[in-house]
Design a protein around this motif. Structure first.
Motif, PDB file in Angstrom:
ATOM      1  N   MET A  27      24.154   1.822  56.364  1.00 14.98           N
ATOM      2  CA  MET A  27      24.923   0.647  55.985  1.00 14.98           C
ATOM      3  C   MET A  27      24.672   0.333  54.520  1.00 14.98           C
ATOM      4  SD  MET A  27      23.344  -2.837  57.569  1.00 14.98           S
ATOM      5  CE  MET A  27      23.258  -4.279  56.552  1.00 14.98           C
ATOM      6  N   MET A  28      25.698  -0.294  53.901  1.00 22.00           N
ATOM      7  CA  MET A  28      25.564  -0.726  52.523  1.00 22.00           C
ATOM      8  C   MET A  28      25.562  -2.249  52.527  1.00 22.00           C
ATOM      9  SD  MET A  28      27.671   1.245  49.501  1.00 22.00           S
ATOM     10  CE  MET A  28      29.216   0.781  50.166  1.00 22.00           C
ATOM     11  N   LEU A  29      24.480  -2.863  52.032  1.00 17.17           N
ATOM     12  CA  LEU A  29      24.403  -4.326  51.990  1.00 17.17           C
ATOM     13  C   LEU A  29      24.703  -4.748  50.555  1.00 17.17           C
ATOM     14  CD1 LEU A  29      23.645  -6.945  53.556  1.00 17.17           C
ATOM     15  CD2 LEU A  29      21.313  -6.636  52.722  1.00 17.17           C
ATOM     16  N   VAL A  30      25.840  -5.449  50.359  1.00 16.75           N
ATOM     17  CA  VAL A  30      26.259  -5.829  49.005  1.00 16.75           C
ATOM     18  C   VAL A  30      25.812  -7.260  48.716  1.00 16.75           C
ATOM     19  CG1 VAL A  30      28.219  -6.032  47.427  1.00 16.75           C
ATOM     20  CG2 VAL A  30      28.230  -4.277  49.209  1.00 16.75           C
ATOM     21  N   ILE A  31      25.069  -7.426  47.613  1.00 21.13           N
ATOM     22  CA  ILE A  31      24.492  -8.722  47.251  1.00 21.13           C
ATOM     23  C   ILE A  31      25.020  -9.136  45.882  1.00 21.13           C
ATOM     24  CG2 ILE A  31      22.290  -9.903  46.711  1.00 21.13           C
ATOM     25  CD1 ILE A  31      22.327  -9.129  49.607  1.00 21.13           C
ATOM     26  N   VAL A  77      23.503   8.180  44.949  1.00 20.76           N
ATOM     27  CA  VAL A  77      22.499   7.667  45.897  1.00 20.76           C
ATOM     28  C   VAL A  77      22.999   7.832  47.335  1.00 20.76           C
ATOM     29  CG1 VAL A  77      21.326   5.588  46.735  1.00 20.76           C
ATOM     30  CG2 VAL A  77      21.410   6.065  44.282  1.00 20.76           C
ATOM     31  N   LEU A  78      24.284   7.489  47.555  1.00 21.21           N
ATOM     32  CA  LEU A  78      24.859   7.632  48.906  1.00 21.21           C
ATOM     33  C   LEU A  78      24.810   9.088  49.354  1.00 21.21           C
ATOM     34  CD1 LEU A  78      27.907   5.187  48.761  1.00 21.21           C
ATOM     35  CD2 LEU A  78      25.811   4.892  50.078  1.00 21.21           C
ATOM     36  N   LYS A  79      25.099  10.000  48.425  1.00 15.13           N
ATOM     37  CA  LYS A  79      25.047  11.436  48.770  1.00 15.13           C
ATOM     38  C   LYS A  79      23.635  11.829  49.164  1.00 15.13           C
ATOM     39  CE  LYS A  79      28.637  13.469  45.804  1.00 15.13           C
ATOM     40  NZ  LYS A  79      28.724  14.165  44.498  1.00 15.13           N
ATOM     41  N   SER A  80      22.644  11.319  48.403  1.00 12.84           N
ATOM     42  CA  SER A  80      21.254  11.711  48.688  1.00 12.84           C
ATOM     43  C   SER A  80      20.780  11.128  50.028  1.00 12.84           C
ATOM     44  CB  SER A  80      20.331  11.244  47.571  1.00 12.84           C
ATOM     45  OG  SER A  80      20.136   9.841  47.656  1.00 12.84           O
ATOM     46  N   GLN A  81      21.361   9.976  50.418  1.00 11.70           N
ATOM     47  CA  GLN A  81      20.944   9.328  51.667  1.00 11.70           C
ATOM     48  C   GLN A  81      21.709   9.856  52.883  1.00 11.70           C
ATOM     49  OE1 GLN A  81      18.472   6.693  52.117  1.00 11.70           O
ATOM     50  NE2 GLN A  81      17.973   7.713  50.197  1.00 11.70           N
ATOM     51  N   ALA A  82      22.876  10.458  52.626  1.00  9.15           N
ATOM     52  CA  ALA A  82      23.734  10.884  53.744  1.00  9.15           C
ATOM     53  C   ALA A  82      23.072  12.017  54.520  1.00  9.15           C
ATOM     54  CB  ALA A  82      25.080  11.340  53.208  1.00  9.15           C
ATOM     55  N   GLY A 115      22.204  -5.117  60.840  1.00  8.67           N
ATOM     56  CA  GLY A 115      21.824  -3.778  60.397  1.00  8.67           C
ATOM     57  C   GLY A 115      20.579  -3.281  61.112  1.00  8.67           C
ATOM     58  N   GLN A 116      19.596  -4.172  61.257  1.00  4.91           N
ATOM     59  CA  GLN A 116      18.355  -3.755  61.921  1.00  4.91           C
ATOM     60  C   GLN A 116      18.607  -3.389  63.381  1.00  4.91           C
ATOM     61  OE1 GLN A 116      14.360  -5.272  60.786  1.00  4.91           O
ATOM     62  NE2 GLN A 116      15.529  -7.088  60.235  1.00  4.91           N
ATOM     63  N   ILE A 117      19.603  -4.049  63.984  1.00  5.19           N
ATOM     64  CA  ILE A 117      19.921  -3.752  65.380  1.00  5.19           C
ATOM     65  C   ILE A 117      20.726  -2.449  65.482  1.00  5.19           C
ATOM     66  CG2 ILE A 117      21.252  -4.569  67.395  1.00  5.19           C
ATOM     67  CD1 ILE A 117      20.705  -7.451  66.324  1.00  5.19           C
ATOM     68  N   ALA A 118      21.675  -2.257  64.542  1.00  2.00           N
ATOM     69  CA  ALA A 118      22.680  -1.206  64.739  1.00  2.00           C
ATOM     70  C   ALA A 118      22.551   0.021  63.842  1.00  2.00           C
ATOM     71  CB  ALA A 118      24.083  -1.818  64.566  1.00  2.00           C
ATOM     72  N   CYS A 119      21.724  -0.042  62.783  1.00  2.00           N
ATOM     73  CA  CYS A 119      21.669   1.080  61.822  1.00  2.00           C
ATOM     74  C   CYS A 119      20.258   1.604  61.628  1.00  2.00           C
ATOM     75  CB  CYS A 119      22.163   0.625  60.446  1.00  2.00           C
ATOM     76  SG  CYS A 119      23.891   0.254  60.427  1.00  2.00           S
ATOM     77  N   GLN A 120      20.192   2.848  61.143  1.00  2.00           N
ATOM     78  CA  GLN A 120      18.881   3.449  60.855  1.00  2.00           C
ATOM     79  C   GLN A 120      18.597   3.484  59.353  1.00  2.00           C
ATOM     80  OE1 GLN A 120      16.719   3.871  63.225  1.00  2.00           O
ATOM     81  NE2 GLN A 120      18.362   3.257  64.622  1.00  2.00           N
ATOM     82  N   LYS A 121      19.668   3.564  58.535  1.00  2.00           N
ATOM     83  CA  LYS A 121      19.457   3.687  57.086  1.00  2.00           C
ATOM     84  C   LYS A 121      20.313   2.664  56.341  1.00  2.00           C
ATOM     85  CE  LYS A 121      18.356   8.043  55.653  1.00  2.00           C
ATOM     86  NZ  LYS A 121      18.635   9.416  55.228  1.00  2.00           N
ATOM     87  N   MET A 122      19.815   2.254  55.153  1.00  2.00           N
ATOM     88  CA  MET A 122      20.562   1.252  54.391  1.00  2.00           C
ATOM     89  C   MET A 122      20.401   1.498  52.891  1.00  2.00           C
ATOM     90  SD  MET A 122      20.371  -2.911  54.552  1.00  2.00           S
ATOM     91  CE  MET A 122      18.854  -3.186  53.666  1.00  2.00           C
TER      92      MET A 122
END
Length: 477
Positions: free
Chosen positions: A1-5, A96-101, A22-29
């Protein structure tokens, strides 16, 4: 997930809620600090560093501790700015998204299920539903069901990113064209293998409280229950394992109808009222909490969803400006109830019990093997239904309720092993004092009760009753 602030504001109430989901539904952010163009150039770098540190601190105790934080300006100058303005930091974000994917393992087997997020019609072709395939696969010519509309349609054509395809599977983004229906009827929703989803009126879920939610989770309270794309009002009833089973292994994706469960007035947590009582009863002062808890959810209108899906309970009517978490609990749907008359057809199978505790006093001794009791029942109670139940005297003897005695709610208790001599003495002394005091004047009565060290002998009746037992039977182990 991407959290935009928003870099100028930092975490807002809604960002915190997104983080909880996110904590409930995702593994990476990945955290994206947006609108850096609003920071004055001279102070920009130090402001970004300050906010980055703040975000790292916020994420310290979450599963996203140490996740990447990237600063960008998606649209420098805001929505009015000319198109020629280039975004800042977006190419870095893409890297960064590529490295995390990572490539998830995908499975084409099982029933087809797709979450539709857009629907439109094409003249002469039919209606197109676009979305993500959550499970299974789909091929040209397949029949698919739209449960919300109660219709089955044939797949005429499919496209992925503007390219025609004949097959798609779990994880794919796809547009599916089916025979014409009004797209206004389905903006969002689910499409599936015919008859693979169930529409339910109530459900049993295993659940956990969300730690940021303030206040207790009360049985009989109403929550907004989110299941897949739908959010409906629902009433909850919490229950736990029987106390002897508090430390049993957690059952991940199944519910055991053979077991007994204990009704709870609220979800048990360190700060809940019920656990305070347990603490008093438990000598070590440690709160005994079960490893797993469940709830019965009763929906105000039926919900269509897959089995074992994620459930989130919230109080969405809380003031949005109050700085408080509206998400209360999350869990897994273990068992749905499709029958509208689930109260009669299904719930009696659910063995949730309440512990009942009644106390009365011994009025007097009849003989060595029986006493008369009072104050356990109201005058109008039908004592017949309690006959045969076991009771315990505060002096240690076990007894059995034998029959009613007179008209005022008194009753006779049989003591199979006989009264202890000291109990007899205690009771005889107490009743003598009573009758003596009755003959004397009022002052003497006061004195006699002052000197009377004889405590009344109490009678305790313990039994359990199953909440959904239509016959309301009383059960003793």
């Amino acid at each position: 997930m991407m959290l935009v602030i928003d870099v100028t504001k930092g975490m807002q109430t809604q960002s915190a809620e997104c983080l909880v989901i996110g904590q409930i539904a995702c593994q990476k952010m990945v955290v994206v600090l947006n609108k850096i163009d609003l920071l004055p150039e001279g102070k920009r770098q130090s402001a970004i560093e300050k906010m980055t540190k703040k975000m790292q601190k916020t994420l310290e105790n979450t599963k996203f501790c140490g996740c990447p934080i990237v600063a960008v300006a998606a649209k420098p100058g805001g929505p009015e700015a000319p198109e020629s303005e280039n975004p800042l930091g977006v190419s870095e974000l893409i890297e960064v998204l590529k490295s995390q994917a990572y490539l998830p393992s995908r499975d084409p087997s099982g029933n087809f299920l797709m979450a539709v997020d857009h629907c439109f019609s094409i003249k002469g072709q039919g209606t197109v539903m676009t979305g993500t395939i959550l499970s299974g696969s789909v091929s040209l010519g397949d029949n698919v069901e739209i449960p919300a509309l109660k219709v089955t349609k044939k797949v005429k054509s499919m496209q992925m990113f503007h390219t025609p395809v004949t097959y798609a599977m779990q994880g794919d983004r796809v547009g599916i064209c089916v025979t014409q229906f009004d797209p206004k009827l389905l903006e969002r929703g689910l499409v599936c293998t015919p008859e693979s989803l169930h529409t339910i009126h109530a459900a049993i879920i295993s659940l956990k409280k969300i730690q940021y939610f303030r206040g207790a989770l009360q049985t009989k309270a109403k929550f907004h229950i989110t299941v897949g794309h739908e959010t409906v009002m629902g009433r909850v009833m919490f229950f736990s394992p029987a106390p002897a089973d508090f430390n049993e292994e957690i059952q991940e994706n199944a519910f055991d109808f053979e077991k007994d469960y204990l009704y709870q007035e609220e979800y048990l947590s360190k700060d809940s009222k019920s656990s305070e009582e347990n603490k008093e009863n438990d000598q070590s002062g440690e709160v005994q909490l079960p490893r797993q808890q469940w709830a019965l959810l009763e929906f105000e209108k039926p919900v269509t969803c897959p089995k074992l899906c994620l459930v989130i309970g919230s109080k969405l009517d809380t003031d949005i400006h109050a700085n408080t978490c509206r998400l209360a609990f999350h869990g897994v749907l273990l068992q749905g109830m499709e029958d509208k008359n689930y109260m009669e057809t299904f719930l009696p199978k659910l063995k949730v019990y309440k512990l009942k505790h009644k106390e009365g006093q011994v009025e007097r001794v009849m003989d060595d093997y029986s006493v008369i009791g009072r104050s356990l029942f109201k005058k109008e109670t039908n004592i017949q239904i309690f006959v045969g139940l076991k009771v315990k005297l505060s002096t240690g003897e076990d007894g059995v309720i034998d029959s009613g005695f007179g008209q005022s709610g008194k009753f006779k208790i049989r003591i199979p092993d006989g009264l202890k001599p000291e109990t007899k003495t205690l009771l005889t002394a107490a009743s003598k004092k009573k009758s003596k005091a009755g003959k004397g004047d009022a002052n003497k009565e006061d004195e006699s009760s002052k000197n009377d060290s004889a405590q009344p002998v109490t009678i305790t009746l313990l039994f359990k009753r199953y909440v959904f037992d239509t016959q309301k039977k009383m059960i003793q182990s």
